[in-house]
Design an enzyme around this catalytic site. Structure first.
Site, mmCIF file in Angstrom:
data_model
loop_
_atom_site.group_PDB
_atom_site.id
_atom_site.type_symbol
_atom_site.label_atom_id
_atom_site.label_comp_id
_atom_site.label_asym_id
_atom_site.label_seq_id
_atom_site.Cartn_x
_atom_site.Cartn_y
_atom_site.Cartn_z
ATOM 1 N N VAL B 150 -9.428 -5.015 0.126
ATOM 2 C CA VAL B 150 -9.283 -7.210 0.473
ATOM 3 C C VAL B 150 -8.769 -7.144 -0.929
ATOM 4 O O VAL B 150 -8.142 -7.142 -1.433
ATOM 5 C CB VAL B 150 -10.709 -7.508 -0.932
ATOM 6 C CG1 VAL B 150 -11.151 -8.962 -0.806
ATOM 7 C CG2 VAL B 150 -12.317 -6.995 -0.250
ATOM 8 N N CYS B 151 -7.499 -8.369 0.213
ATOM 9 C CA CYS B 151 -6.303 -8.245 -0.662
ATOM 10 C C CYS B 151 -5.334 -7.870 -1.351
ATOM 11 O O CYS B 151 -5.209 -6.785 -0.543
ATOM 12 C CB CYS B 151 -6.288 -9.516 -1.672
ATOM 13 S SG CYS B 151 -4.953 -10.601 -2.103
ATOM 14 N N GLN B 152 -5.393 -7.042 -2.182
ATOM 15 C CA GLN B 152 -4.453 -6.209 -3.277
ATOM 16 C C GLN B 152 -4.663 -4.883 -2.793
ATOM 17 O O GLN B 152 -4.335 -3.749 -3.267
ATOM 18 C CB GLN B 152 -4.050 -6.539 -4.581
ATOM 19 C CG GLN B 152 -3.735 -5.693 -5.671
ATOM 20 C CD GLN B 152 -3.592 -5.578 -6.930
ATOM 21 O OE1 GLN B 152 -4.947 -6.086 -7.288
ATOM 22 N NE2 GLN B 152 -2.443 -6.236 -7.637
ATOM 23 N N GLY B 154 -6.532 -4.352 -0.435
ATOM 24 C CA GLY B 154 -6.421 -3.655 1.011
ATOM 25 C C GLY B 154 -5.318 -3.249 0.665
ATOM 26 O O GLY B 154 -5.038 -1.895 1.775
#
Lengths: 243, 359
Positions: B150-152, B154
């Site tokens: 998720v986000c960073q 990811g």
């Protein structure tokens, strides 16, 4: 005993001074000499005032000049290091304030432009027969205008640079402040952030070396985890051969 | 053109009504009390330094679909806490996945402190994340597991997938930045001139409050003012108030970023765009996204102002997999987890996609 009526009051004095001032301002009918002592006095007063102003300016200017010169001199003497540190701290603090002011001015410009855009939008809505019906609607429209103006600024290179300059200056200021605080802490033999960092770094290195050793140990063929107690491994003494 | 005019009586009425609502609102807010987030039952299965790895318990209700056999490990960002994935029972991506028969694990990075300031990007990818993957592999008995970043998180997951492709069966990325140099990326634009080395040398770990201020500065009129004025509309609805308070609690519960890791991430990934350019190296190994050969599902948000869609979409032309899917969720960076539409769509799509690749 002086009669109270004979002592001029504040209002009378003011009236008298005003009278003299008007007299001084009257054009001389036949040259300066005709103005008498009042005119001459005024010229003297002006000359004295000018001289004082100039000398004061020179004095202030000279004082500032000396201060500037001193600020540029390399610090000397036993407190050289501390003097240099404090001087740097003062300089970066001034720079921080200057940049903060500049940033504030730019952001005030956003507020101003947002209001102008708001006015334009309100007029457009009115002209289109959709006037603003409530404060809330007006507020939401102002937010839209504000974000629109701000976005234009936020994506500009100039703003990114200015914001970064201010941030970088703030970081430098904090670094100088930390140095000053650490210097003071050392005087009392108290631990500092630098020392803690050093310990953290050493711990990290130890953990890394341990991990390498553990990996190496895991890769080697399995061995007994613990060496059996000496008493259990000691062989019984060989029987002496009977002679 | 005629001058715009305000109806004085209407304005006075508005103000009086606003004041009444405001007072009612204060009373309602005072009654909200403590709110809870991240409440779906879970068990700690591994811990290391500040990190805790959780495994979620199966729900006490029959799953909506056939179970997904291979477990899913969620790698959240180090920015904010992972409870956005489980904000409240009816707005929980994790609960949505459990309901659809997914065995869910979650990494909670905790609150890094001074002891973590020298931890590197590689420590997180090849260290913490790799060990969590190993734990899930060991517990589940599967050689390859599913990973969702998720986000960073990811970006960390992509790096892991490129370095250790044999450990993953499927990879899901959510609102994950890959190309940090898209023109609409304001965070990158602002960071360009910042002296990151000096910043981290001075602050150590990057304070979470500093990051919060940065995020608020992206849309200051909306995020520092309008949001709270808008709260007035929800004051008569205790449930909506609680939702607001949960979100508020999550937003401002911001751990510090481990200093060196943050410096490397910002310099290498954000400023220099190394992941995108195939130039990122971790622990002496090149992070080549062409090695990401497992199936990939890339989920991004159409109106994401933090990770612009183009920053995520760039992944498609970089990964080596032949099985690449995308899903564009309506809404923004946070809406992808909690909006009504996302609650209906996102867990369903993830679970179905995983199930189809469950072998």
């Amino acid at each position: 005993m002086a009669d109270a009526q004979s002592i001029p009051g504040e209002a009378q004095w003011a009236a008298w001074i005003e009278q003299q001032r008007e007299a001084l301002q009257q054009p001389a009918p036949d040259g300066a000499a005709a103005a008498g002592p009042f005119k001459m006095g005024e010229e003297m007063l002006n000359a004295w005032r000018n001289a004082w102003t100039v000398s004061n300016a020179l004095r202030v200017g000279a004082g500032q000049g000396v201060a500037d010169l001193l600020a540029r001199l390399p610090p000397i003497g036993p407190a050289r290091e501390q003097a240099a540190a404090w001087r740097e701290l003062a300089a970066i603090q001034a720079e921080c304030q200057r940049l903060e002011q500049e940033l504030q001015t730019v952001l005030m410009g956003v507020q101003r432009d947002a209001l102008e855009l708001l006015e334009q939008r309100v007029r457009e809505r009115g002209a289109a027969g959709q006037p603003i019906a409530s404060y809330r609607e007006l507020y939401d429209l102002w937010v839209d205008c504000g974000e629109q103006i701000y976005a234009k600024l936020a994506y500009s290179d100039a703003y990114a640079k200015l914001q970064a300059q201010f941030g970088n200056a703030s970081i430098q200021l904090k670094a100088r402040q930390q140095q000053a605080i650490e210097q003071a802490l050392k005087q009392f033999d108290l631990p500092t952030r630098s020392e803690l960092n050093s310990v953290h770094l050493q711990l990290r290195q130890v953990k890394q070396r341990l991990a390498v050793l553990e990996q190496g140990a895991a890769a080697r063929p399995a061995k007994p985890m613990t060496r059996p107690a000496r008493s259990t491994v000691r062989k019984a003494p060989a029987k002496r051969k009977s002679r | 053109m005629s001058e715009p005019r305000f109806d004085q009586q209407q304005a006075a009425h508005d103000m009086a009504e606003f004041n009444q609502r405001f007072m009612r609102g204060l009373q309602a807010l005072a009654q909200v009390g403590e709110v809870q987030i991240g409440t779906t039952p879970k068990d700690e299965v591994y811990a290391e330094d500040k990190l805790v790895l959780y495994r979620y318990r199966a729900l006490d209700e029959p799953p909506l679909a056939a179970p997904v056999r291979v477990p899913l490990l969620i790698c959240y960002a180090l920015v904010n806490r992972p409870w956005m994935m489980d904000l409240q029972p009816d707005r929980s991506l994790i609960r949505g996945l459990l309901r659809r028969g997914v065995d869910v694990y979650l990494i909670d990075w905790g609150y890094p402190d001074g002891a973590d300031r020298f931890s590197t990007l590689d420590d997180y990818v090849s260290g913490y994340l790799a060990r969590c993957v190993d734990v899930v592999r060991r517990i589940s008995g599967f050689e390859r597991i599913n990973l969702l970043g998720v986000c960073q998180g990811g970006t960390l997951s992509l790096s892991y997938a490129a370095l250790y492709p044999r450990s993953l069966r499927n990879l899901v990325t959510m609102v994950t930045p890959v190309d940090f140099h898209t023109p609409d990326n304001l965070l990158t634009h602002w960071s360009r001139h910042v002296d990151l080395d000096a910043l981290v040398a001075t602050t150590g770990n990057l304070p979470g409050s500093m990051l919060n201020a940065l995020f608020l500065a992206l849309q200051p009129f909306r995020l520092t003012g309008q949001k709270y004025v808008g709260l007035m509309d929800q004051l008569d609805d205790p449930r909506a108030l609680e939702n607001f308070m949960r979100m508020e609690q999550w937003i401002f519960d911001s751990p510090d970023q481990p200093g060196e890791m943050f410096r490397q991430f910002m310099t290498w990934c954000v400023k220099e765009n190394r992941l995108m350019r195939g130039e990122l190296e971790l622990g002496g190994r090149k992070v080549d996204l062409r090695n990401v050969d497992m199936p990939v599902l890339n989920i991004y948000a159409n109106q994401d102002h933090l990770v612009p869609p183009a920053a995520s979409r760039a992944l498609e032309r970089l990964v080596g997999t032949r099985d690449y899917s995308t899903y564009a969720s309506p809404g923004g960076h946070i809406g992808v987890y909690v909006s009504g539409a996302a609650q209906r769509e996102v867990p369903e799509r993830i679970a179905n996609w995983l199930r189809a690749r469950d072998e």
